[in-house]
Design a protein around this motif. Structure first.
Motif, short mmCIF file in Angstrom:
data_model
loop_
_atom_site.label_atom_id
_atom_site.label_comp_id
_atom_site.label_asym_id
_atom_site.label_seq_id
_atom_site.Cartn_x
_atom_site.Cartn_y
_atom_site.Cartn_z
N ALA A 132 6.77 -5.60 9.47
CA ALA A 132 5.76 -4.56 9.22
C ALA A 132 5.45 -4.46 7.73
CB ALA A 132 6.24 -3.22 9.76
N LEU A 133 6.45 -4.52 6.90
CA LEU A 133 6.25 -4.41 5.46
C LEU A 133 5.47 -5.62 4.92
CD1 LEU A 133 6.69 -3.00 2.79
CD2 LEU A 133 8.94 -4.06 2.66
N LEU A 134 5.81 -6.82 5.37
CA LEU A 134 5.09 -8.00 4.91
C LEU A 134 3.64 -7.97 5.37
CD1 LEU A 134 7.82 -10.75 5.40
CD2 LEU A 134 7.00 -9.76 3.25
N ARG A 135 3.40 -7.47 6.57
CA ARG A 135 2.03 -7.33 7.05
C ARG A 135 1.26 -6.31 6.22
NH1 ARG A 135 0.23 -6.61 13.26
NH2 ARG A 135 -1.92 -6.45 12.62
N PHE A 136 1.90 -5.20 5.88
CA PHE A 136 1.29 -4.19 5.01
C PHE A 136 0.92 -4.80 3.66
CE2 PHE A 136 1.82 -1.13 1.58
CZ PHE A 136 0.93 -0.13 1.95
N LEU A 137 1.81 -5.58 3.09
CA LEU A 137 1.54 -6.22 1.81
C LEU A 137 0.36 -7.18 1.91
CD1 LEU A 137 5.18 -6.92 0.59
CD2 LEU A 137 3.60 -5.21 -0.30
N ASP A 138 0.33 -7.99 2.96
CA ASP A 138 -0.78 -8.94 3.15
C ASP A 138 -2.12 -8.21 3.27
OD1 ASP A 138 0.81 -11.19 3.05
OD2 ASP A 138 0.95 -11.41 5.23
N GLU A 139 -2.14 -7.11 4.01
CA GLU A 139 -3.38 -6.40 4.26
C GLU A 139 -3.86 -5.60 3.05
OE1 GLU A 139 -2.69 -4.08 7.77
OE2 GLU A 139 -2.51 -5.86 9.04
N ASN A 140 -2.98 -5.29 2.12
CA ASN A 140 -3.34 -4.42 1.01
C ASN A 140 -3.23 -5.07 -0.36
OD1 ASN A 140 -3.81 -1.65 2.31
ND2 ASN A 140 -1.95 -2.40 3.27
N ARG A 141 -2.95 -6.34 -0.40
CA ARG A 141 -2.78 -7.05 -1.67
C ARG A 141 -4.06 -6.95 -2.51
NH1 ARG A 141 -0.43 -11.14 0.32
NH2 ARG A 141 1.65 -10.47 -0.22
N GLY A 142 -3.91 -6.48 -3.73
CA GLY A 142 -5.02 -6.40 -4.66
C GLY A 142 -6.00 -5.26 -4.40
N GLN A 143 -5.64 -4.33 -3.53
CA GLN A 143 -6.53 -3.23 -3.21
C GLN A 143 -5.90 -1.90 -3.61
OE1 GLN A 143 -7.97 -3.19 0.84
NE2 GLN A 143 -7.63 -5.37 1.03
N GLN A 144 -6.74 -0.94 -3.88
CA GLN A 144 -6.28 0.43 -4.10
C GLN A 144 -5.94 1.03 -2.74
OE1 GLN A 144 -5.81 2.29 -6.95
NE2 GLN A 144 -5.05 3.89 -5.60
N LEU A 145 -4.75 1.60 -2.61
CA LEU A 145 -4.37 2.25 -1.35
C LEU A 145 -5.17 3.53 -1.18
CD1 LEU A 145 -0.49 1.86 -1.33
CD2 LEU A 145 -2.19 0.49 -0.10
N LYS A 146 -5.59 3.77 0.04
CA LYS A 146 -6.29 5.01 0.38
C LYS A 146 -5.27 5.94 1.03
CE LYS A 146 -10.53 2.49 0.85
NZ LYS A 146 -10.98 1.40 1.64
N LEU A 147 -4.60 6.72 0.21
CA LEU A 147 -3.54 7.60 0.69
C LEU A 147 -4.09 8.98 1.00
CD1 LEU A 147 -0.78 6.62 -1.88
CD2 LEU A 147 -1.11 5.74 0.43
N ASP A 148 -3.68 9.52 2.14
CA ASP A 148 -4.08 10.86 2.53
C ASP A 148 -3.01 11.83 2.05
OD1 ASP A 148 -5.35 13.01 3.70
OD2 ASP A 148 -4.61 12.56 5.72
N ILE A 149 -3.13 12.25 0.80
CA ILE A 149 -2.14 13.15 0.19
C ILE A 149 -2.70 14.55 0.18
CG2 ILE A 149 -0.82 13.66 -1.89
CD1 ILE A 149 -1.02 10.68 -2.57
N GLU A 150 -1.98 15.43 0.81
CA GLU A 150 -2.44 16.83 0.87
C GLU A 150 -1.74 17.68 -0.15
OE1 GLU A 150 -2.21 18.23 4.87
OE2 GLU A 150 -3.12 16.42 5.63
#
Length: 62
Positions: A44-62
């Motif tokens: 799961a972590l490696l997939r997350f890294l592949d999908e988000n490499r070089g991108q700004q994360l869109k975090l839902d921080i309240e």
């Protein structure tokens, strides 16, 4: 990387809510053949890294 061709692994610890932990265990156990929790989290972590490499994360921080 050493001369044996093996990738150096690093260990770290995370804390999860009990419900998330149980869900991960269920996902791992439901695979055929069943997977270890460690492998499932690493996948799961490696997939997350592949999908988000070089991108700004869109975090839902309240």
């Amino acid at each position: 990387m050493s001369g044996t061709g093996k990738t150096e692994m690093r260990r770290f610890t995370i804390s999860l809510e009990a419900s998330a932990y149980e869900e991960l265990k269920d996902i791992a156990a439901s695979q055929r053949p069943p997977l270890t929790l460690q492998y499932t989290v690493r996948y799961a972590l490696l997939r997350f890294l592949d999908e988000n490499r070089g991108q700004q994360l869109k975090l839902d921080i309240e």
